[in-house]
Design an enzyme around this catalytic site. Sequence first.
Site, PDB file in Angstrom:
ATOM      1  N   VAL A  21      -0.593  -8.480   4.772  1.00 32.84           N
ATOM      2  CA  VAL A  21      -0.380  -9.867   5.181  1.00 32.84           C
ATOM      3  C   VAL A  21      -1.540 -10.258   6.099  1.00 32.84           C
ATOM      4  O   VAL A  21      -1.863  -9.528   7.042  1.00 32.84           O
ATOM      5  CB  VAL A  21       0.963 -10.053   5.910  1.00 32.84           C
ATOM      6  CG1 VAL A  21       1.178 -11.519   6.263  1.00 32.84           C
ATOM      7  CG2 VAL A  21       2.111  -9.533   5.066  1.00 32.84           C
ATOM      8  N   GLU A  27       1.777  -5.437   7.412  1.00 30.19           N
ATOM      9  CA  GLU A  27       1.959  -4.859   6.089  1.00 30.19           C
ATOM     10  C   GLU A  27       3.271  -5.353   5.503  1.00 30.19           C
ATOM     11  O   GLU A  27       4.300  -5.335   6.175  1.00 30.19           O
ATOM     12  CB  GLU A  27       1.985  -3.333   6.170  1.00 30.19           C
ATOM     13  CG  GLU A  27       0.656  -2.709   6.562  1.00 30.19           C
ATOM     14  CD  GLU A  27      -0.371  -2.789   5.440  1.00 30.19           C
ATOM     15  OE1 GLU A  27       0.045  -2.830   4.264  1.00 30.19           O
ATOM     16  OE2 GLU A  27      -1.575  -2.808   5.737  1.00 30.19           O
ATOM     17  N   GLY A  28       3.226  -5.803   4.264  1.00 26.50           N
ATOM     18  CA  GLY A  28       4.441  -6.225   3.575  1.00 26.50           C
ATOM     19  C   GLY A  28       5.056  -5.062   2.824  1.00 26.50           C
ATOM     20  O   GLY A  28       4.631  -3.905   2.962  1.00 26.50           O
ATOM     21  N   MET A  46       4.875  -4.353  -0.296  1.00 24.13           N
ATOM     22  CA  MET A  46       3.981  -3.756  -1.276  1.00 24.13           C
ATOM     23  C   MET A  46       2.517  -4.092  -1.046  1.00 24.13           C
ATOM     24  O   MET A  46       1.663  -3.717  -1.832  1.00 24.13           O
ATOM     25  CB  MET A  46       4.388  -4.197  -2.694  1.00 24.13           C
ATOM     26  CG  MET A  46       5.734  -3.665  -3.146  1.00 24.13           C
ATOM     27  SD  MET A  46       6.136  -4.141  -4.845  1.00 24.13           S
ATOM     28  CE  MET A  46       6.467  -5.882  -4.638  1.00 24.13           C
ATOM     29  N   ASP A  78      17.788  -9.499   1.473  1.00 21.86           N
ATOM     30  CA  ASP A  78      17.106  -8.566   2.374  1.00 21.86           C
ATOM     31  C   ASP A  78      17.154  -9.087   3.806  1.00 21.86           C
ATOM     32  O   ASP A  78      16.146  -9.119   4.507  1.00 21.86           O
ATOM     33  CB  ASP A  78      15.662  -8.350   1.926  1.00 21.86           C
ATOM     34  CG  ASP A  78      15.028  -7.110   2.560  1.00 21.86           C
ATOM     35  OD1 ASP A  78      15.786  -6.229   3.026  1.00 21.86           O
ATOM     36  OD2 ASP A  78      13.794  -7.024   2.591  1.00 21.86           O
TER      37      ASP A  78
END
Length: 415
Positions: free
Chosen positions: A20, A14-15, A17, A130
């Site tokens: 993946v 999960e990215g 938003m 990030d």
Amino acid sequence: MKIGRYEILDEIGEGAMGAVFRAHDPLIERTVAIKTVPIAQLRKEAPDAESRFLREAQSAGRLSHPNIVTIYDVGEADAVAYIAMEYLRGATLREIMDKGPMPLDLALDTALQMAEALAFAHEHGVIHRDVKPANVVITGQSGRIKLTDFGIAHVVNSDQTQAGQMLGSPRYMSPEQAMGREVEGRSDIFSLGAVLYEMLTGHYAFDGDSLPTIIYRVVNDTPVAASALRPQLPAALGELLGRMLSKQPEARPDARAVVGALRSLALATPPATAAPSHRDEITRPLRVLAFGIPLAVFLLIGLGIIVIEHFLPSPTPSAPPAAPRATGGTAGTPAASGPEVRPSGEAPGPPEAAKRESDPYLAGLDKKLVELRIKRTMLLLKYTRQHPDVVQVDREIERLRAERRRHLKQLEKKG
């Protein structure tokens, strides 16, 4: 299931938003990672969220570096925006760090590769914004790291920059980023310092039980000195960490300076094991009792393998002695002239054995190579060839082999 031309194989994560996926690109027959997010969600998230998502591809796509994930394609299809990128096999740095403090040499090597990626990005006008362990992948083939997820990357002088946005992961963001101010490359250096601190100590540089508490500590508090948690750390490393974690951006070194400092520290640091945890201290007697005999058996097996592979002479056709000369033999090809063509350096012939007996430095190199071979065999009994500790031992073995060849050439010149 397809996204554009890409055939989806499975979901891999999960990215920030969206999802993946691992996918197949039929156009050029390769496996890729597809990062997706619904366009409707992007538009709902923030006015600039869609452009920010696409800017990830534009930012990372202009960076071609061995320590930065490669972006192949970007587009929109079936109500989703997607980015096709290099599919990486390996573990994230987060997974490695969750096991406890890392060996000093491995932590320095990882931070050095991260700093090289950031230096390259900064020199091309890109700030990551990030930097955190979850965005670093350690590839299984060679131990090389890849910096990923430029999802909130900022292109210097971009018209879409908005002051006042707090983007990034709280525990690793810089004070200026936490306060929503404009950032430049030294913001990434602060984040790298927080990651390096955690790699070395096993503790967050800035932690708390709530988001406001973490943000307050990032902005106002100085973390406990890493040397207080791990006393054997070099003083120069503590000084570098202090500068990287300075609250004032102008007091931090730039990425290229960090590369130089970490490289010097790495060259001066011998391979070492990870700092023991309290759990290790408590359970060590139990582990010795439970596994002592099997480990002894494994050790004997490993010694047997090393002796067979590297010390017992293999039969070679008889030939008249020839004067020593340098040859370009390759691995797997029988040596035709003298001991200097042996790539491993662990099976010296009679002339080389005499040199070793008379040269303490060469004898020390051989002893260290034997120790590393034993350590590597033990690691392979427990892990795979792709495990970071095995990769690190292989690097050290190759380094010692190169030094051994160099020293032998010097002895030949003197002789």
